[in-house]
Design an enzyme around this catalytic site. Structure first.
Site, PDB file in Angstrom:
ATOM      1  N   TYR A   1       0.338  15.528   6.236  1.00 39.32           N
ATOM      2  CA  TYR A   1       0.487  14.991   7.799  1.00 39.32           C
ATOM      3  C   TYR A   1       2.089  14.873   8.153  1.00 39.32           C
ATOM      4  O   TYR A   1       2.365  14.695   9.255  1.00 39.32           O
ATOM      5  CB  TYR A   1      -0.417  13.753   7.952  1.00 39.32           C
ATOM      6  CG  TYR A   1      -1.886  13.642   7.857  1.00 39.32           C
ATOM      7  CD1 TYR A   1      -2.720  14.184   8.444  1.00 39.32           C
ATOM      8  CD2 TYR A   1      -1.972  13.256   6.306  1.00 39.32           C
ATOM      9  CE1 TYR A   1      -3.871  14.485   8.199  1.00 39.32           C
ATOM     10  CE2 TYR A   1      -3.395  13.594   5.963  1.00 39.32           C
ATOM     11  CZ  TYR A   1      -4.218  14.000   6.989  1.00 39.32           C
ATOM     12  OH  TYR A   1      -5.867  14.098   6.712  1.00 39.32           O
TER      13      TYR A   1
ATOM     14  N   HIS B   1       1.276  -4.014  15.556  1.00 43.60           N
ATOM     15  CA  HIS B   1       1.731  -2.747  14.821  1.00 43.60           C
ATOM     16  C   HIS B   1       1.831  -1.642  15.686  1.00 43.60           C
ATOM     17  O   HIS B   1       0.776  -1.108  15.993  1.00 43.60           O
ATOM     18  CB  HIS B   1       0.835  -2.604  13.290  1.00 43.60           C
ATOM     19  CG  HIS B   1       1.709  -1.879  12.496  1.00 43.60           C
ATOM     20  ND1 HIS B   1       2.150  -0.357  12.727  1.00 43.60           N
ATOM     21  CD2 HIS B   1       1.949  -2.035  11.259  1.00 43.60           C
ATOM     22  CE1 HIS B   1       2.849   0.113  11.568  1.00 43.60           C
ATOM     23  NE2 HIS B   1       2.512  -0.801  10.855  1.00 43.60           N
TER      24      HIS B   1
ATOM     25  N   SER C   1       2.140   3.846  12.766  1.00 42.33           N
ATOM     26  CA  SER C   1       3.118   4.425  11.575  1.00 42.33           C
ATOM     27  C   SER C   1       4.123   5.688  12.022  1.00 42.33           C
ATOM     28  O   SER C   1       3.580   6.254  12.753  1.00 42.33           O
ATOM     29  CB  SER C   1       2.185   5.015  10.261  1.00 42.33           C
ATOM     30  OG  SER C   1       3.233   5.605   9.335  1.00 42.33           O
TER      31      SER C   1
ATOM     32  N   GLU D   1       6.527  -5.814   8.600  1.00 39.50           N
ATOM     33  CA  GLU D   1       5.845  -5.222   7.355  1.00 39.50           C
ATOM     34  C   GLU D   1       6.184  -3.738   7.117  1.00 39.50           C
ATOM     35  O   GLU D   1       5.530  -2.908   7.433  1.00 39.50           O
ATOM     36  CB  GLU D   1       4.340  -5.326   7.913  1.00 39.50           C
ATOM     37  CG  GLU D   1       3.624  -6.726   8.023  1.00 39.50           C
ATOM     38  CD  GLU D   1       2.215  -6.488   8.636  1.00 39.50           C
ATOM     39  OE1 GLU D   1       1.699  -5.726   8.962  1.00 39.50           O
ATOM     40  OE2 GLU D   1       1.730  -7.825   8.929  1.00 39.50           O
ATOM     41  N   PRO D   2       7.380  -3.718   6.834  1.00 47.07           N
ATOM     42  CA  PRO D   2       8.060  -2.350   6.487  1.00 47.07           C
ATOM     43  C   PRO D   2       7.361  -1.794   5.309  1.00 47.07           C
ATOM     44  O   PRO D   2       7.111  -2.458   4.354  1.00 47.07           O
ATOM     45  CB  PRO D   2       9.449  -2.434   6.308  1.00 47.07           C
ATOM     46  CG  PRO D   2       9.584  -3.833   5.708  1.00 47.07           C
ATOM     47  CD  PRO D   2       8.551  -4.595   6.630  1.00 47.07           C
ATOM     48  N   GLY D   3       6.913  -0.336   5.162  1.00 50.76           N
ATOM     49  CA  GLY D   3       6.392   0.408   4.256  1.00 50.76           C
ATOM     50  C   GLY D   3       7.388   1.263   3.813  1.00 50.76           C
ATOM     51  O   GLY D   3       8.126   0.989   2.890  1.00 50.76           O
ATOM     52  N   ARG D   4       7.121   2.426   4.311  1.00 51.07           N
ATOM     53  CA  ARG D   4       7.959   3.486   4.118  1.00 51.07           C
ATOM     54  C   ARG D   4       9.446   3.379   4.043  1.00 51.07           C
ATOM     55  O   ARG D   4      10.303   4.080   3.340  1.00 51.07           O
ATOM     56  CB  ARG D   4       7.523   5.056   4.755  1.00 51.07           C
ATOM     57  CG  ARG D   4       7.911   4.992   6.069  1.00 51.07           C
ATOM     58  CD  ARG D   4       7.499   6.435   6.691  1.00 51.07           C
ATOM     59  NE  ARG D   4       6.096   6.549   6.663  1.00 51.07           N
ATOM     60  CZ  ARG D   4       5.662   7.567   6.126  1.00 51.07           C
ATOM     61  NH1 ARG D   4       6.429   8.275   5.375  1.00 51.07           N
ATOM     62  NH2 ARG D   4       4.512   7.923   6.045  1.00 51.07           N
TER      63      ARG D   4
ATOM     64  N   LYS E   1       0.871  -1.194   0.060  1.00 50.33           N
ATOM     65  CA  LYS E   1       0.120  -0.043   0.066  1.00 50.33           C
ATOM     66  C   LYS E   1       0.681   1.406  -0.091  1.00 50.33           C
ATOM     67  O   LYS E   1       0.496   2.208  -0.403  1.00 50.33           O
ATOM     68  CB  LYS E   1      -0.978   0.121   1.293  1.00 50.33           C
ATOM     69  CG  LYS E   1      -0.267   0.045   2.630  1.00 50.33           C
ATOM     70  CD  LYS E   1      -1.279   0.020   3.707  1.00 50.33           C
ATOM     71  CE  LYS E   1      -0.813  -0.086   5.148  1.00 50.33           C
ATOM     72  NZ  LYS E   1       0.031  -1.339   5.234  1.00 50.33           N
TER      73      LYS E   1
END
Length: 396
Positions: free
Chosen positions: A313, A197, A200, A270-273, A67
């Site tokens: 944000y 989690h 973020s 679950e790394p995103g950025r 995502k």
């Protein structure tokens, strides 16, 4: 050496970083008039970030959160570097599978899924998911009973993150034993571990230790209920490539053996950025200008209904660099607006910039996280079709 064949996806290898401005100018001059922003993805940055992850988390398998940025070249590169994938929907699953990636490399990490999405996961062989409610157990039992499950628990404190997630996701302490009993002993499903989690953009490394301790308590409840030994701990996300990342890794690496001495425990995240944020650069054009006293107002061809929507944000993470077609001049108080007719469409307010002219470029760095993927077609500006050029820089 640089390629000058600027198609929508252009692979350019071994570009020294000090030549990036020339590359940006070349792409803009050859293929993009004002009104057409574009991205540059540096695959070497992705490689360096994977090296950093592997060094800091040698025993934690990354499941990249699709995502955050679903650019195919990024997903392919991560897969080639050994990453797995966290998908939250049917479309995200198909995006990964269509790149030739195995369904065994996917966790369907959404605790509340539509029945149609559960059916699709079963059909394509995605057999690993999360849950945090009795109704979700019922849906999985009926539509995907062979799926392995992780119980998503609420992090003990997500006040140390910029975007807390606990209000929406995660079983409460008093819900854990009933949920485990229902999923395993009543529904007959396989619960193989625990997921959490902390939120973020985590700011407090100690919340990971607290969350790992709570996960240990869930494993103990499972043992008490006679559930077959769970073997997976999912520590979620919240990571950025900053010095704080090393602190978080240190806390996690110390906490895991303290609470989970079992050497057979499998740890995932679950790394995103962490992976795309610094790898993507957005290039925009000045399409309008207005002087009001000592202040200059600019309009560019991207805005808050496109790549800048999430940065409302976390705009402090974005770097800005103007590229003028003439020698630089006076530094002026400036505001940058997006292209839409919404007066709230302001990208940057009251910043210092050299005075720019029509068609000059404004480059935004660290734009890979939750940017293009959140784009819209509001006001007729199609921010979903912004092209990405693929490059590879050396380390100089």
């Amino acid at each position: 050496m640089m390629s000058t064949d600027f198609g929508k996806i252009t692979r350019v290898h071994n570009i020294p970083k000090d030549e990036m401005a020339n590359l940006i100018r070349s792409i803009a001059a050859e293929k993009h008039e004002a009104g057409q922003p574009f991205y540059i993805l540096d695959l070497s940055t992705v490689e360096r970030l994977m090296d950093k992850w592997s060094h800091s988390f040698p025993n934690v398998k990354p499941f990249y959160a699709v995502k955050c940025n679903n650019e195919p070249a990024l997903l392919t590169k991560l897969a080639n570097l050994g990453a797995n994938f966290d998908c939250a929907s049917l479309l995200e699953i198909d995006t990964v599978l269509n790149l030739g990636i195995s369904p065994n490399q996917i966790i369907f990490a959404n605790p509340c899924k539509a029945i149609s999405h559960i059916k699709h996961a079963a059909a394509v062989g995605v057999n690993f998911t999360t849950f945090d409610s009795k109704l979700e157990v019922d849906k999985i039992k009926k539509w995907h009973p062979q799926c392995r499950l992780l119980l998503r628990i609420k992090a003990p404190s997500d006040s140390g993150s910029l975007r807390p997630l606990g209000k929406k996701f995660g079983a409460l302490p008093e819900e854990i034993e009933p949920l485990l009993h229902y999923a395993c002993n009543v529904a007959g499903l396989k619960v193989v571990g625990v997921s959490f989690h902390v939120g973020s953009i985590a700011q407090d490394p100690t919340i990971y230790r607290e969350a790992i301790a709570n996960a240990r308590a869930v494993f103990d409840v499972a043992d008490y209920l006679g559930i077959p030994k769970m073997q997976i701990l999912n520590i979620g996300g919240g990571f950025r490539s900053t010095p704080l990342f090393e602190e978080i890794a240190s806390v996690v690496n110390e906490a895991v053996p303290d609470f989970f001495p079992d050497p057979n425990l499998k740890i995932i995240a679950e790394p995103g950025r962490f992976f795309p944020e610094t790898a993507f650069t957005l290039v925009t054009h000045v399409i309008g200008k207005r002087a009001r006293g000592e202040k200059i107002e600019y309009w560019i061809d991207e805005g808050i209904y496109g790549s800048f929507r999430p940065t409302l944000y976390n705009s402090c993470f974005v770097g800005i660099k103007p590229i003028s077609m003439k020698e630089c001049c006076d530094i002026r108080e400036s505001t940058i607006y997006g292209p839409s007719c919404d007066s709230l469409d302001a990208v940057a307010v009251d910043i210092k910039l050299p005075e720019l002219e029509l068609d000059d470029l404004i480059v935004f760095y660290d734009m890979g996280a939750y940017s293009k993927c959140a784009g819209t077609k509001f006001n007729g500006f199609d921010m979903l079709s912004t092209p990405t050029y693929i490059v590879s820089t050396n380390s100089t």
